[in-house]
Design an enzyme around this catalytic site. Structure first.
Site, PDB file in Angstrom:
ATOM      1  CG  ASP A 202      -1.707   1.193   1.504  1.00 41.33           C
ATOM      2  OD1 ASP A 202      -1.864   1.999   0.581  1.00 41.33           O
ATOM      3  OD2 ASP A 202      -2.217   1.331   2.641  1.00 41.33           O
ATOM      4  CG  HIS A 376      -4.174   4.226   3.845  1.00 43.21           C
ATOM      5  ND1 HIS A 376      -4.272   3.124   3.028  1.00 43.21           N
ATOM      6  CD2 HIS A 376      -5.399   4.797   3.857  1.00 43.21           C
ATOM      7  CE1 HIS A 376      -5.506   3.038   2.558  1.00 43.21           C
ATOM      8  NE2 HIS A 376      -6.211   4.042   3.048  1.00 43.21           N
TER       9      HIS A 376
END
Length: 595
Positions: A202, A376
């Site tokens: 990611d 994130h």
């Protein structure tokens, strides 16, 4: 422990991103080995401003449909819409025998499939931490608990004939998770020790320095703002943020406030999380319907609502417009935005904030307030992932190009050679062997657009027409012709949403004059016939002449290019030698030209 699938074969593993590269959203992956395909996630994204009348954006799956006999199944990492939202639409066209995923993700997906009457199109199989599932002959997938902004989220260790591939899913390293379910560092390190061939990771916060703070870090600020609020408190956050909802319910109980939930998606998420044991055990009296809390003193009420992104039909947007049936803003209310605007939503959010303030609310929002953290990982999280897994090859994903490129730089700083890093676009076919990683092919990877009705797709031609309508307007001309090729009535002209200047105010008259002149040429299109028979004309050629005439006038008079529609009604003819006449259009013309 997953079995070793390394058969020392020379065939490469093909990894193909259909979405999520060079963008935020619609994360969709294809893993192919020989004649078998495993899918990973099936997400959607939301339309940009120029996608008029579009509700959702999906990756195009035409290539998958052509190869659907190879599809063995799908694995899902977590329940966010950008990872599961596209699956119901894909299942209408694509056979997926089985879908493995976390309980919360599959509970949410199951509701979507039930609503769309698609439950019989696949089998949903729930998995838990360290579960291992087989997809076809070539893929064994381990589910490793991770931490993210939604509960029940996983990183996947994919065992393939060429080696182990780690797909992080969305992640951050939260050392004090709200639900106590910590990232499975041990298994990540174990795979790193044994050997990870490739890490797919990611990249969303690849430009953000440091570590992403723990979800728990927002608790003190939320508690302070809620405790200090003199009246009713309305908090908006992502419906999927079960951890945030857990904290807000805890704070409400601590500060003596009764909670009402507004917004279908949040009600559904809370119900699902509660049934799966992902929500803390609160007294039933804490949650009450809005009519009940409307009767309580304002300082004893907290309202949880959707709409943190300024979505047009969300509960908070309707509240800000005074259009919600049950919740009306009063002076003394405090509204807390426990979410940051997603890129592209800032203007919508600001408009909601302005309207709430105009109604008398005290609005608390912005990064500096410390009431929201990302799900994130930032640069240091990404370094830790690289350090734990120690991959030979690196494949940054899930982010816009600048994020992916910056993540690649971080990998180089961590010792991954530049030649072992691949930067790709959606549709690139990446070939992975124990010795190399490289782009070997390209498949179509466009987008499919779902109409605002959610009942049909919007093709490119329709979208281009909508863009022209929005940018330059619309000109409709309705003409009826007699059998003698004369105007049966004065041509009707409607000009809609076209910018006018002083020189173009008489546009309708100029078009009508040009049409009358064009009528003088109709004799050129008379067809030879038998003696005594009525005259016959090439109606198609006349239509083309009239269309060219209208377009020429508009191009000469306007600096724009509006959509032009010429509606022509011609007499019905019987001769097979004559081109078929256009169907009568008087009703259509009247509808278009109506004020």
């Amino acid at each position: 422990m997953a079995e070793n699938l390394n058969t020392h074969t020379t065939s490469p593993l093909k990894i193909i991103p259909l979405g999520g590269l060079g963008e935020i959203g619609k994360n969709t992956w294809i893993f192919q080995y020989n004649d078998e395909i495993m899918l990973l996630d099936g997400g959607l994204s939301f339309p940009t401003e120029e996608m008029h009348g579009v509700n959702l954006v999906l990756p195009n799956i035409d290539w998958l449909i052509e190869n659907q006999d190879k599809v063995m199944g799908m694995v899902v990492t977590h329940g966010h819409e950008d990872h599961i939202g596209g699956i119901p639409y894909h299942l209408q066209r694509l056979r997926i025998p089985v879908i493995y995923g976390p309980r919360l993700a599959l509970a949410l997906l199951g509701d979507k499939l039930k609503e769309a009457e698609l439950l019989n199109r696949t089998e949903l199989v729930s998995v838990g931490p360290r579960s291992t599932v087989r997809v076809g002959k070539y893929f064994l997938v381990e589910y490793l608990q991770n931490t993210h902004s939604i509960a029940d989220s996983y990183t996947l260790a994919i065992h393939t004939p060429v080696g182990v591939v780690i797909h992080t899913g969305d992640f951050k390293f939260d050392h004090t998770p709200v639900d106590g379910r910590k990232f499975d560092y041990q298994k990540l390190a174990e795979h790193g020790e044994k050997g990870v061939l490739c890490l797919i990771s990611d990249s969303t916060n690849a430009e953000v320095p440091g570590f992403t703070p723990s979800e728990r870090s927002v608790y003190p600020n939320l508690e302070r703002y809620i405790k200090e609020a003199p009246g009713r408190v309305i908090v908006t956050t992502f419906a999927s943020s079960v951890h945030r909802i857990n904290m807000l319910l805890e704070i409400a109980q601590k500060t003596g406030r009764t909670v009402s939930v507004v917004g279908h998606s949040m009600l559904n998420m809370i119900a699902k999380a509660k049934s799966l044991g992902l929500l803390a055990d609160f007294p039933e009296s804490l949650l009450q319907p809005v009519p009940v809390t409307n009767g309580l003193p304002p300082e004893q009420v907290l309202v949880l609502t959707t709409g943190s992104q300024g979505e047009p039909m969300s509960a908070l947007t309707r509240i800000s417009k005074g259009e919600h049936r049950q919740v009306k803003i009063k002076t003394g209310d405090t509204v807390i935005f426990s979410a940051n605007p997603i890129p592209g939503n800032t203007i919508s959010v600001v408009r909601v904030v302005d309207r709430l303030m105009q109604l008398g609310a005290n609005v608390i929002y912005g990064k500096e307030r410390g009431i929201h953290v990302s799900g994130h990982g930032a640069i240091e999280d990404q370094k830790l992932m690289l350090a734990l897994t120690r991959p030979r090859f690196f494949f940054p994903c899930h982010g816009e190009y600048r994020m992916i490129r910056r993540h690649a730089q971080t990998a180089r700083e961590m010792g991954v050679p530049a030649e072992n890093i691949v930067l790709t676009e959606n549709g690139d076919v990446v070939g992975l062997t124990p010795e190399a990683i490289r782009i070997v092919d390209k498949i179509p990877a466009g987008i499919d657009l779902v109409d605002a009705s959610r009942s049909s797709m919007v093709n490119d031609n329709v979208l281009k027409e909508r863009q022209r309508l929005a940018e330059d307007g619309f000109v409709a001309v309705a003409i009826a012709l007699t059998p003698q090729a004369t105007f049966a009535a004065r041509p009707q002209i409607a000009v809609k949403a076209v910018a006018r200047s002083a020189e173009t105010r008489n546009l309708e008259d100029v078009i009508r004059t040009a049409l009358v002149r064009a009528q003088e040429r109709f004799g050129e299109f008379r067809l030879p016939g038998e003696a005594g028979e009525p005259e016959q004309y090439d109606w198609m050629a006349i239509r083309q002449l009239l269309e060219r005439t209208v377009k020429q006038v508009i191009r000469e008079m306007l600096q724009s290019y509006p959509l032009i529609q010429v509606l022509l009604q011609t007499p019905q003819v019987d001769s097979a030698a004559v081109l078929p006449s256009l169907p009568p259009v008087r009703g259509e013309a009247e509808a278009l030209l109506a004020p």
